[in-house]
Write an enzyme that holds these catalytic residues in place. Structure first.
Site, PDB file in Angstrom:
ATOM      1  N   ASP A 132       0.850  -1.195   0.000  1.00 39.44           N
ATOM      2  CA  ASP A 132       0.000   0.000   0.000  1.00 39.44           C
ATOM      3  C   ASP A 132       0.881   1.238   0.000  1.00 39.44           C
ATOM      4  O   ASP A 132       1.997   1.218   0.536  1.00 39.44           O
ATOM      5  CB  ASP A 132      -0.921   0.014   1.217  1.00 39.44           C
ATOM      6  CG  ASP A 132      -1.930  -1.116   1.200  1.00 39.44           C
ATOM      7  OD1 ASP A 132      -2.422  -1.441   0.103  1.00 39.44           O
ATOM      8  OD2 ASP A 132      -2.223  -1.665   2.269  1.00 39.44           O
ATOM      9  N   ASP A 166      -7.197  -1.307  -4.299  1.00 42.88           N
ATOM     10  CA  ASP A 166      -8.224  -0.981  -3.301  1.00 42.88           C
ATOM     11  C   ASP A 166      -9.171   0.091  -3.825  1.00 42.88           C
ATOM     12  O   ASP A 166     -10.390   0.021  -3.639  1.00 42.88           O
ATOM     13  CB  ASP A 166      -7.567  -0.467  -2.014  1.00 42.88           C
ATOM     14  CG  ASP A 166      -6.694  -1.489  -1.332  1.00 42.88           C
ATOM     15  OD1 ASP A 166      -6.965  -2.691  -1.490  1.00 42.88           O
ATOM     16  OD2 ASP A 166      -5.739  -1.088  -0.637  1.00 42.88           O
TER      17      ASP A 166
END
Length: 201
Positions: A132, A166
């Site tokens: 991420d 995401d």
């Protein structure tokens, strides 16, 4: 490939490719926890990894990690089947594209959790960590003292660190929820027309 399938699957493939390019760049050029500020303190690249679900949520333990990865693989197969079904039966093009986004996002994170452990030599198959990097703490402050439980504690909006995969999942799900009436207003699938992108050749 039939014309009706080209746009959604090309879009999904492009998102997966961009997601992986960004993740590989972060892995090669940043160290864990490093930040590159793009919009001052309100938008930055913040390199982190997680063992679990979207936005850093986790399912504990090695067994939980394996179960989550295998569940993702099964889910992607199901989403892929649903996408083909929607295209074949000429459902609303907006719905088809949103499902394509969800498919791309799920697949992008599966690549990390399935293969990154082996590729980067820190874990076995199905035990990789999801990379991420996007962090947008747009609002920061403290809860008033009178607020139960969190009174006086710091709050940050938006706190989760996420990746392109995401974001694709979130956009797809949110748009489907917001456009339910438009996407599902007819019991019959969308009527074909010569100019429709959903018409099969």
């Amino acid at each position: 490939m039939k014309a009706a399938y080209t746009k959604p699957f090309f879009t999904a493939a492009l998102i997966v490719l961009l997601d992986q390019i960004i993740k590989i760049w972060v892995l090669k050029h940043m160290f864990l926890g490093e930040e590159i500020h793009l919009l001052g303190n309100r938008g930055m690249l913040h390199y982190t990894e997680n063992n679990g679900m979207a936005f850093g949520m986790e399912l504990g333990g090695e067994l939980g990690k394996l179960a989550l990865t295998l569940f993702r693989i099964v889910a992607v197969c199901g989403i892929g089947y649903a996408l083909v079904f929607l295209i074949k039966h000429k459902y609303h093009r907006g719905l088809v594209m949103m499902v394509a986004l969800i498919l791309a996002g799920a697949l992008g994170n599966i690549i990390d959790s399935t293969f990154y452990g082996i590729i980067y030599n820190y874990a076995g198959l199905f035990h990789g960590r999801v990379v991420d990097m996007f962090y947008f703490p747009l609002l920061t402050g403290h809860f008033p003292a009178w607020v139960p439980i969190w009174g006086g504690e710091e709050f940050i909006f938006f706190r989760p660190v996420f990746n392109l995969a995401d974001a694709a999942i979130s956009v797809g799900v949110i748009m489907i929820l917001l456009n339910q009436k438009r996407y599902f207003k007819q019991e019959e699938p969308e009527v074909s027309s010569p100019n429709s992108e959903m018409v099969e050749e």
